[in-house]
Design a protein around this motif. Structure first.
Motif, mmCIF file in Angstrom:
data_model
loop_
_atom_site.group_PDB
_atom_site.id
_atom_site.type_symbol
_atom_site.label_atom_id
_atom_site.label_comp_id
_atom_site.label_asym_id
_atom_site.label_seq_id
_atom_site.Cartn_x
_atom_site.Cartn_y
_atom_site.Cartn_z
ATOM 1 N N ILE A 1 -18.360 -6.494 54.488
ATOM 2 C CA ILE A 1 -18.000 -7.890 54.710
ATOM 3 C C ILE A 1 -18.710 -8.793 53.704
ATOM 4 O O ILE A 1 -18.115 -9.712 53.153
ATOM 5 C CB ILE A 1 -18.340 -8.315 56.149
ATOM 6 N N LEU A 2 -19.968 -8.503 53.451
ATOM 7 C CA LEU A 2 -20.761 -9.353 52.563
ATOM 8 C C LEU A 2 -20.356 -9.253 51.103
ATOM 9 O O LEU A 2 -20.577 -10.194 50.343
ATOM 10 C CB LEU A 2 -22.251 -9.015 52.699
ATOM 11 N N THR A 3 -19.791 -8.130 50.695
ATOM 12 C CA THR A 3 -19.536 -7.932 49.273
ATOM 13 C C THR A 3 -18.070 -7.961 48.865
ATOM 14 O O THR A 3 -17.757 -7.644 47.721
ATOM 15 C CB THR A 3 -20.145 -6.606 48.785
ATOM 16 N N LEU A 4 -17.186 -8.340 49.761
ATOM 17 C CA LEU A 4 -15.809 -8.531 49.322
ATOM 18 C C LEU A 4 -15.769 -9.718 48.364
ATOM 19 O O LEU A 4 -16.568 -10.640 48.485
ATOM 20 C CB LEU A 4 -14.900 -8.793 50.516
ATOM 21 N N PRO A 5 -14.855 -9.709 47.397
ATOM 22 C CA PRO A 5 -14.786 -10.834 46.447
ATOM 23 C C PRO A 5 -14.592 -12.163 47.178
ATOM 24 O O PRO A 5 -13.956 -12.232 48.231
ATOM 25 C CB PRO A 5 -13.558 -10.498 45.594
ATOM 26 N N LEU A 6 -15.140 -13.210 46.614
ATOM 27 C CA LEU A 6 -15.088 -14.524 47.252
ATOM 28 C C LEU A 6 -13.678 -15.077 47.348
ATOM 29 O O LEU A 6 -13.399 -15.900 48.207
ATOM 30 C CB LEU A 6 -15.975 -15.508 46.497
ATOM 31 N N ASN A 7 -12.788 -14.629 46.469
ATOM 32 C CA ASN A 7 -11.416 -15.134 46.508
ATOM 33 C C ASN A 7 -10.536 -14.358 47.484
ATOM 34 O O ASN A 7 -9.332 -14.562 47.516
ATOM 35 C CB ASN A 7 -10.797 -15.148 45.110
ATOM 36 N N THR A 8 -11.121 -13.496 48.290
ATOM 37 C CA THR A 8 -10.369 -12.771 49.310
ATOM 38 C C THR A 8 -9.833 -13.773 50.330
ATOM 39 O O THR A 8 -10.566 -14.643 50.805
ATOM 40 C CB THR A 8 -11.268 -11.741 50.031
ATOM 41 N N ASN A 9 -8.574 -13.645 50.649
ATOM 42 C CA ASN A 9 -7.936 -14.520 51.628
ATOM 43 C C ASN A 9 -8.720 -14.455 52.939
ATOM 44 O O ASN A 9 -9.047 -13.371 53.425
ATOM 45 C CB ASN A 9 -6.490 -14.062 51.832
ATOM 46 N N LEU A 10 -9.006 -15.617 53.534
ATOM 47 C CA LEU A 10 -9.809 -15.661 54.754
ATOM 48 C C LEU A 10 -9.148 -14.907 55.899
ATOM 49 O O LEU A 10 -9.820 -14.229 56.681
ATOM 50 C CB LEU A 10 -10.084 -17.114 55.167
ATOM 51 N N ASN A 11 -7.828 -14.983 56.000
ATOM 52 C CA ASN A 11 -7.137 -14.247 57.071
ATOM 53 C C ASN A 11 -7.292 -12.744 56.890
ATOM 54 O O ASN A 11 -7.512 -12.013 57.864
ATOM 55 C CB ASN A 11 -5.663 -14.627 57.114
ATOM 56 N N LEU A 12 -7.173 -12.265 55.660
ATOM 57 C CA LEU A 12 -7.368 -10.842 55.382
ATOM 58 C C LEU A 12 -8.811 -10.436 55.667
ATOM 59 O O LEU A 12 -9.063 -9.397 56.280
ATOM 60 C CB LEU A 12 -6.993 -10.519 53.932
ATOM 61 N N LEU A 13 -9.749 -11.260 55.228
ATOM 62 C CA LEU A 13 -11.164 -10.980 55.463
ATOM 63 C C LEU A 13 -11.475 -10.914 56.958
ATOM 64 O O LEU A 13 -12.168 -10.010 57.421
ATOM 65 C CB LEU A 13 -12.024 -12.051 54.794
#
Length: 176
Positions: free
Chosen positions: A45-57
């Motif tokens: 969770i902490l290291t997914l790219p910052l531009n990852t869609n919030l819904n997907l995250l």
């Protein structure tokens, strides 16, 4: 700190599966000194790219927490805490880093953030996560001292493991 590290979806798919297995098979069986419990799976969770869609995250975080809940029999506790962690991750990142376009596609790691900002980032999020988990699981004013010790010790143990995992996983060539 001008570096942007990008990663493939395959890397994150493999990381998702391996972290769930590591948490379920190894970390769930560790209780250091009776108070420190490692939460290794939050690295995903902490290291997914910052531009990852919030819904997907949020969906991935919830799914990861729910899968571990199923094996750990914690009735959705980790799914709830993981979901909250996903929501506050990006604001916490920008709390310690400048809001800049060069970080939009970044992966939060030591090589992008630097040691001081990265340690503050993982400390804040790990402490929040452990406070939610232990606060809900052991909510009792008579146990407030033990809960506090468990939060601090689990946060420190998890931080050590996350820092080591960052050193192993984020060794990519820099792309500018």
């Amino acid at each position: 700190m001008d570096r942007v590290i990008t990663s493939s979806p395959l890397k994150y798919t493999i990381m998702f599966v391996l972290l769930i297995l590591a948490q379920v098979l190894i970390c769930n069986n560790i209780l250091l000194f009776g108070v420190a419990f490692p939460f290794l799976f939050i690295f995903f969770i902490l290291t997914l790219p910052l531009n990852t869609n919030l819904n997907l995250l949020m969906a991935l975080s919830f799914l990861m927490g729910l899968l571990i809940d199923i094996f750990d029999d914690t009735l959705g506790l980790l799914a709830f805490a993981s979901l909250l962690l996903a929501v506050i991750r990006k604001p916490v990142f920008y709390l310690y880093m400048h809001r800049d376009e060069k970080f939009a596609a970044s992966v939060p790691c030591v090589s992008v953030m630097g040691w001081a900002a990265y340690l503050k980032y993982i400390f804040t999020l790990t402490a929040f996560f452990t406070a939610v988990v232990f606060g809900i699981e052991f909510f009792n004013f008579e146990m407030i001292g033990r809960i506090f010790v468990m939060i601090i010790s689990s946060t420190l143990l998890t931080m050590v493991l996350l820092t080591a995992l960052d050193a192993v996983c984020n060794r990519e060539p820099y792309r500018e």
